[in-house]
Design a protein around this motif. Structure first.
Motif, mmCIF file in Angstrom:
data_model
loop_
_atom_site.group_PDB
_atom_site.id
_atom_site.type_symbol
_atom_site.label_atom_id
_atom_site.label_comp_id
_atom_site.label_asym_id
_atom_site.label_seq_id
_atom_site.Cartn_x
_atom_site.Cartn_y
_atom_site.Cartn_z
ATOM 1 N N TYR A 108 -31.579 49.946 34.536
ATOM 2 C CA TYR A 108 -31.715 51.350 34.151
ATOM 3 C C TYR A 108 -32.314 52.098 35.336
ATOM 4 C CZ TYR A 108 -31.109 49.318 29.525
ATOM 5 O OH TYR A 108 -30.609 48.624 28.459
ATOM 6 N N ALA A 109 -31.958 53.368 35.486
ATOM 7 C CA ALA A 109 -32.406 54.105 36.660
ATOM 8 C C ALA A 109 -32.673 55.563 36.333
ATOM 9 C CB ALA A 109 -31.354 54.015 37.776
ATOM 10 N N VAL A 110 -33.602 56.152 37.084
ATOM 11 C CA VAL A 110 -33.772 57.601 37.096
ATOM 12 C C VAL A 110 -33.515 58.082 38.522
ATOM 13 C CG1 VAL A 110 -35.356 57.749 35.156
ATOM 14 C CG2 VAL A 110 -36.278 57.382 37.458
ATOM 15 N N TYR A 111 -33.279 59.362 38.649
ATOM 16 C CA TYR A 111 -32.994 59.938 39.954
ATOM 17 C C TYR A 111 -34.258 60.537 40.563
ATOM 18 C CZ TYR A 111 -28.078 59.374 38.808
ATOM 19 O OH TYR A 111 -26.863 58.847 38.476
ATOM 20 N N GLY A 112 -34.339 60.444 41.912
ATOM 21 C CA GLY A 112 -35.428 61.054 42.652
ATOM 22 C C GLY A 112 -34.910 62.189 43.514
ATOM 23 N N ASN A 113 -35.814 62.839 44.220
ATOM 24 C CA ASN A 113 -35.418 64.010 45.004
ATOM 25 C C ASN A 113 -34.374 63.681 46.072
ATOM 26 O OD1 ASN A 113 -37.939 62.670 45.932
ATOM 27 N ND2 ASN A 113 -37.789 64.049 47.684
#
Length: 281
Positions: free
Chosen positions: A108-113
């Motif tokens: 699972y992943a989230v996005y960064g800047n």
């Protein structure tokens, strides 16, 4: 004159040695194992093994890292804390990286800047093709056969103004006590913005542990996030419910700008979650 040249030579050797050490710290493959005791974690999830890796940036995940994690007992799931890549990183490198991580468990992943240095669409499509689940201001429920469950939430990048916390937590929906909640956020500063939400555990990155952190002085970069949430454990108490939210800030796996580190070696973290009802608690 001979003494002067000796001093210059010694200084040059020390500088080369320091530079070499900074590169070594940047390319370490440390797997840090830690048990985390959490008050509201259902007993059926006691022992859940979670690999957290953040800020991969330009690095390539080597097979030796995957082998080290598998030799340490493996993980039930893998969570990426944003900045999987940055501008100029070939998509195929990101594909190779997530394929490596998928050998460990569901990802699972989230996005960064830096995931927004370029249009996000191709990266998002790649992740889904490889079976990775991006959590973009949304959550999923992880369930056990006995009906117990925990909520895994993912926040889109707060730094670029894309975070929607209430949407990610589904706050205000349903009745009764909120389930045990694990929140992935690239920016650790989200701890100060919870606004009464019951979140048990936050995993974040972004700071790189300062990347260059000197004795006494601390990190060379002095942004508010770095100075407040440099690395490691932090916590805040929900005054309405008295729930303590624990935040872990990773030093990250990759680097920004230059591939060097000092006082903040690269890491990946293998968490073993423990319930308050665990017999050994």
């Amino acid at each position: 004159m001979i003494r002067l040249w000796w001093i210059i030579g010694a200084a040059a050797a020390a500088a080369v040695g320091m530079a070499a050490w900074m590169v070594v710290e940047a390319y370490r493959c440390r797997v840090i194992r830690e048990e985390v005791h959490l008050t509201r974690l259902p007993l059926s999830f006691d022992g859940l093994r979670l690999l957290f890796i953040s800020d991969i940036h330009r690095r390539t995940i080597p097979e030796r890292l995957v082998n080290a994690i598998l030799e340490a007992g493996g993980a039930d799931l893998v969570c990426i804390g944003g900045d999987l890549k940055e501008g100029g990183v070939p998509l195929e490198r990101s594909r190779a990286n997530v394929r490596m991580l998928s050998r460990i468990g569901p990802v699972y992943a989230v996005y960064g800047n830096h995931d927004y240095d370029e249009p996000r669409g191709p990266l998002d499509a790649l992740l889904r093709e490889e079976g990775v689940r991006p959590l973009v201001n949304e959550f999923i429920m992880l369930s056990r056969p006995d009906g117990s469950h925990i909520k895994l939430c993912g926040l889109d990048d707060p730094i670029t103004g894309r975070a929607r916390l209430a949407q990610a937590l589904h706050k205000g929906q349903g009745n009764g006590e909120a389930p045990f909640t694990l929140l992935l956020s690239h920016d650790p500063n989200i701890l100060s913005r919870l606004k009464g939400a019951d979140v048990d555990l936050i995993l974040a990155g972004h700071t790189h542990g300062g990347q260059i952190t000197l004795p006494i002085y601390g990190p060379l970069l002095r942004s508010p996030e770095i100075l407040t949430y440099l690395s490691g454990w932090h916590e805040a108490v929900n005054e309405q419910t008295s729930l303590t939210t624990r935040l872990y800030v990773s030093t990250g796996f990759g680097t920004s700008k230059l591939p060097i580190r000092f006082g903040a070696p690269a890491e990946s973290k293998l968490f073993i979650l423990r319930s308050a009802d665990h017999p050994g608690a």
